[in-house]
Design a protein around this motif. Structure first.
Motif, PDB file in Angstrom:
ATOM      1  N   LEU A 135       0.824  -1.199   0.000  1.00 15.75           N
ATOM      2  CA  LEU A 135       0.000   0.000   0.000  1.00 15.75           C
ATOM      3  C   LEU A 135       0.865   1.258   0.000  1.00 15.75           C
ATOM      4  N   ALA A 136       1.937   1.247   0.775  1.00 19.87           N
ATOM      5  CA  ALA A 136       2.833   2.404   0.796  1.00 19.87           C
ATOM      6  C   ALA A 136       3.405   2.676  -0.598  1.00 19.87           C
ATOM      7  N   SER A 137       3.739   1.630  -1.327  1.00 21.21           N
ATOM      8  CA  SER A 137       4.272   1.799  -2.678  1.00 21.21           C
ATOM      9  C   SER A 137       3.220   2.348  -3.630  1.00 21.21           C
ATOM     10  N   GLN A 138       1.990   1.875  -3.500  1.00 21.98           N
ATOM     11  CA  GLN A 138       0.910   2.381  -4.345  1.00 21.98           C
ATOM     12  C   GLN A 138       0.644   3.863  -4.055  1.00 21.98           C
ATOM     13  N   VAL A 139       0.709   4.258  -2.794  1.00 19.10           N
ATOM     14  CA  VAL A 139       0.532   5.664  -2.435  1.00 19.10           C
ATOM     15  C   VAL A 139       1.645   6.511  -3.039  1.00 19.10           C
ATOM     16  N   ARG A 155       5.699  -5.974   7.136  1.00 20.98           N
ATOM     17  CA  ARG A 155       6.699  -7.018   6.959  1.00 20.98           C
ATOM     18  C   ARG A 155       8.026  -6.367   6.623  1.00 20.98           C
ATOM     19  N   LYS A 156       9.109  -7.106   6.820  1.00 22.57           N
ATOM     20  CA  LYS A 156      10.420  -6.615   6.422  1.00 22.57           C
ATOM     21  C   LYS A 156      10.424  -6.338   4.920  1.00 22.57           C
ATOM     22  N   SER A 157      10.922  -5.186   4.543  1.00 14.35           N
ATOM     23  CA  SER A 157      10.916  -4.810   3.131  1.00 14.35           C
ATOM     24  C   SER A 157      12.009  -3.777   2.894  1.00 14.35           C
ATOM     25  N   GLN A 158      12.030  -3.207   1.695  1.00 10.91           N
ATOM     26  CA  GLN A 158      12.997  -2.176   1.361  1.00 10.91           C
ATOM     27  C   GLN A 158      12.850  -0.961   2.269  1.00 10.91           C
ATOM     28  N   TYR A 159      11.653  -0.753   2.795  1.00 11.51           N
ATOM     29  CA  TYR A 159      11.447   0.388   3.688  1.00 11.51           C
ATOM     30  C   TYR A 159      12.309   0.299   4.945  1.00 11.51           C
ATOM     31  N   VAL A 161      15.347  -0.675   4.903  1.00 11.70           N
ATOM     32  CA  VAL A 161      16.697  -0.297   4.493  1.00 11.70           C
ATOM     33  C   VAL A 161      16.812   1.219   4.349  1.00 11.70           C
ATOM     34  N   TRP A 162      15.759   1.844   3.831  1.00 13.80           N
ATOM     35  CA  TRP A 162      15.770   3.292   3.660  1.00 13.80           C
ATOM     36  C   TRP A 162      15.725   3.999   5.010  1.00 13.80           C
ATOM     37  N   PRO A 163      16.262   5.218   5.104  1.00 11.92           N
ATOM     38  CA  PRO A 163      16.195   5.966   6.370  1.00 11.92           C
ATOM     39  C   PRO A 163      14.763   6.368   6.682  1.00 11.92           C
ATOM     40  N   PRO A 164      14.451   6.620   7.952  1.00  5.53           N
ATOM     41  CA  PRO A 164      13.093   7.050   8.304  1.00  5.53           C
ATOM     42  C   PRO A 164      12.773   8.406   7.701  1.00  5.53           C
ATOM     43  N   LEU A 165      11.504   8.723   7.620  1.00  8.77           N
ATOM     44  CA  LEU A 165      11.075   9.978   7.023  1.00  8.77           C
ATOM     45  C   LEU A 165      11.593  11.156   7.840  1.00  8.77           C
ATOM     46  N   ASP A 166      12.080  12.164   7.128  1.00  5.98           N
ATOM     47  CA  ASP A 166      12.602  13.364   7.761  1.00  5.98           C
ATOM     48  C   ASP A 166      11.466  14.378   7.881  1.00  5.98           C
ATOM     49  N   LEU A 167      10.867  14.457   9.051  1.00  2.00           N
ATOM     50  CA  LEU A 167       9.713  15.315   9.265  1.00  2.00           C
ATOM     51  C   LEU A 167      10.135  16.617   9.938  1.00  2.00           C
ATOM     52  N   LYS A 168       9.461  17.693   9.551  1.00  2.00           N
ATOM     53  CA  LYS A 168       9.688  18.983  10.196  1.00  2.00           C
ATOM     54  C   LYS A 168       8.945  19.034  11.525  1.00  2.00           C
ATOM     55  N   PRO A 169       9.437  19.810  12.487  1.00  2.39           N
ATOM     56  CA  PRO A 169       8.728  19.931  13.773  1.00  2.39           C
ATOM     57  C   PRO A 169       7.292  20.409  13.581  1.00  2.39           C
ATOM     58  N   GLY A 170       6.358  19.703  14.177  1.00  2.00           N
ATOM     59  CA  GLY A 170       4.959  20.078  14.065  1.00  2.00           C
ATOM     60  C   GLY A 170       4.292  19.706  12.758  1.00  2.00           C
ATOM     61  N   GLN A 171       4.990  18.961  11.882  1.00  2.00           N
ATOM     62  CA  GLN A 171       4.413  18.603  10.579  1.00  2.00           C
ATOM     63  C   GLN A 171       3.307  17.577  10.728  1.00  2.00           C
ATOM     64  N   ASP A 172       2.199  17.807  10.027  1.00  2.00           N
ATOM     65  CA  ASP A 172       1.123  16.827   9.976  1.00  2.00           C
ATOM     66  C   ASP A 172       1.471  15.732   8.983  1.00  2.00           C
ATOM     67  N   VAL A 173       1.051  14.512   9.264  1.00  2.00           N
ATOM     68  CA  VAL A 173       1.236  13.392   8.350  1.00  2.00           C
ATOM     69  C   VAL A 173      -0.099  12.681   8.192  1.00  2.00           C
ATOM     70  N   LEU A 174      -0.135  11.740   7.270  1.00  2.00           N
ATOM     71  CA  LEU A 174      -1.348  10.965   7.027  1.00  2.00           C
ATOM     72  C   LEU A 174      -1.082   9.491   7.293  1.00  2.00           C
ATOM     73  N   TRP A 175      -2.111   8.811   7.737  1.00  2.00           N
ATOM     74  CA  TRP A 175      -2.103   7.348   7.853  1.00  2.00           C
ATOM     75  C   TRP A 175      -3.140   6.820   6.883  1.00  2.00           C
ATOM     76  N   CYS A 176      -2.731   5.943   5.986  1.00  3.75           N
ATOM     77  CA  CYS A 176      -3.637   5.378   4.986  1.00  3.75           C
ATOM     78  C   CYS A 176      -3.653   3.869   5.131  1.00  3.75           C
ATOM     79  N   SER A 177      -4.852   3.311   5.224  1.00  2.00           N
ATOM     80  CA  SER A 177      -4.984   1.862   5.353  1.00  2.00           C
ATOM     81  C   SER A 177      -6.190   1.411   4.547  1.00  2.00           C
TER      82      SER A 177
END
Length: 222
Positions: A135-139, A155-159, A161-177
């Protein structure tokens, strides 16, 4: 998926093929046995026996022309039937994996403009978390946003291996399921507020294939 003729011919070749082609025969037999056993214990995937059929086709090429033609025509029939269903579905299945994996992802494009889903958000793209790498890849493909996976379903995946998301202080994010899965506790604790969900429906030729739920997470906790 290899066809009603190629599958039994692959077994014949693996068991009774030329001795000098032992490695090719094992390249046919081992995947069929291993993934056949795995499919008996859990839901199988169509791509699992693909490697076996590559080797089996070499063995079938050395059989009588009648068997070659039968394998080719039956394989072509399967391919045409699957393609026809993907483009112009007539039959209805309780769980149509083919259609759901190839269609109905268009509504995820709306995640590129989250302010239209949540009027309180600042305009512009933001990061999106999802429970699975599929789902993350489709997004990422549909919305062109940065994504990551989190939660007990991941599950373990390429994600990983990649570094975590670099978020700005106070930044809003989305959760999609899909199918109403709420944000996991680790995200809820990380962010100060949770808003949602907003539902997005993926449809193809009148058939509902996906129901996405989108949540907004924000605040000083991130």
């Amino acid at each position: 998926m290899g066809g009603p003729v190629l599958f039994p011919l692959a077994l014949v070749y693996a068991v009774r093929g030329p001795r000098e082609q032992f490695l090719l025969r094992m390249a046919t037999l081992v995947p069929l046995v291993f993934f056949g056993y795995a499919a008996a214990r859990t839901r199988g995937e169509a791509n699992w026996p693909a490697a076996a059929y590559l080797a089996a086709c070499i063995g079938v090429a050395g059989m009588r022309p009648a068997w070659q033609r039968a394998a080719a025509w039956s394989g072509l029939a399967v391919s045409l039937a699957v393609t026809s269903h993907l483009l112009f579905p007539v039959l209805t299945f309780e769980r149509d994996v083919l259609l759901s994996r190839t269609h109905g992802w268009g509504p995820l494009e709306k995640l590129a403009t989250p302010e239209q889903l949540f009027p309180g958000m600042k305009p512009g793209r933001t990061a999106v978390y999802a429970p699975t790498y599929q789902l993350a890849s489709q997004v990422a493909l549909a919305a062109g946003v940065e994504t990551d996976t989190v939660g007990p379903a991941r599950r373990k995946s390429q994600y990983d291996v990649w570094p975590p998301l670099d978020l700005k202080p106070g930044q809003d994010v989305l959760w999609c399921s899909e199918n109403g899965a709420e944000p996991p506790e680790e995200l809820v604790q990380r962010f100060g507020s949770v808003e949602g969900p907003v539902k997005l429906t993926g449809v193809f030729r009148g058939r509902r294939l996906h129901t996405f739920t989108v949540w907004r997470l924000g605040g000083p906790g991130n």
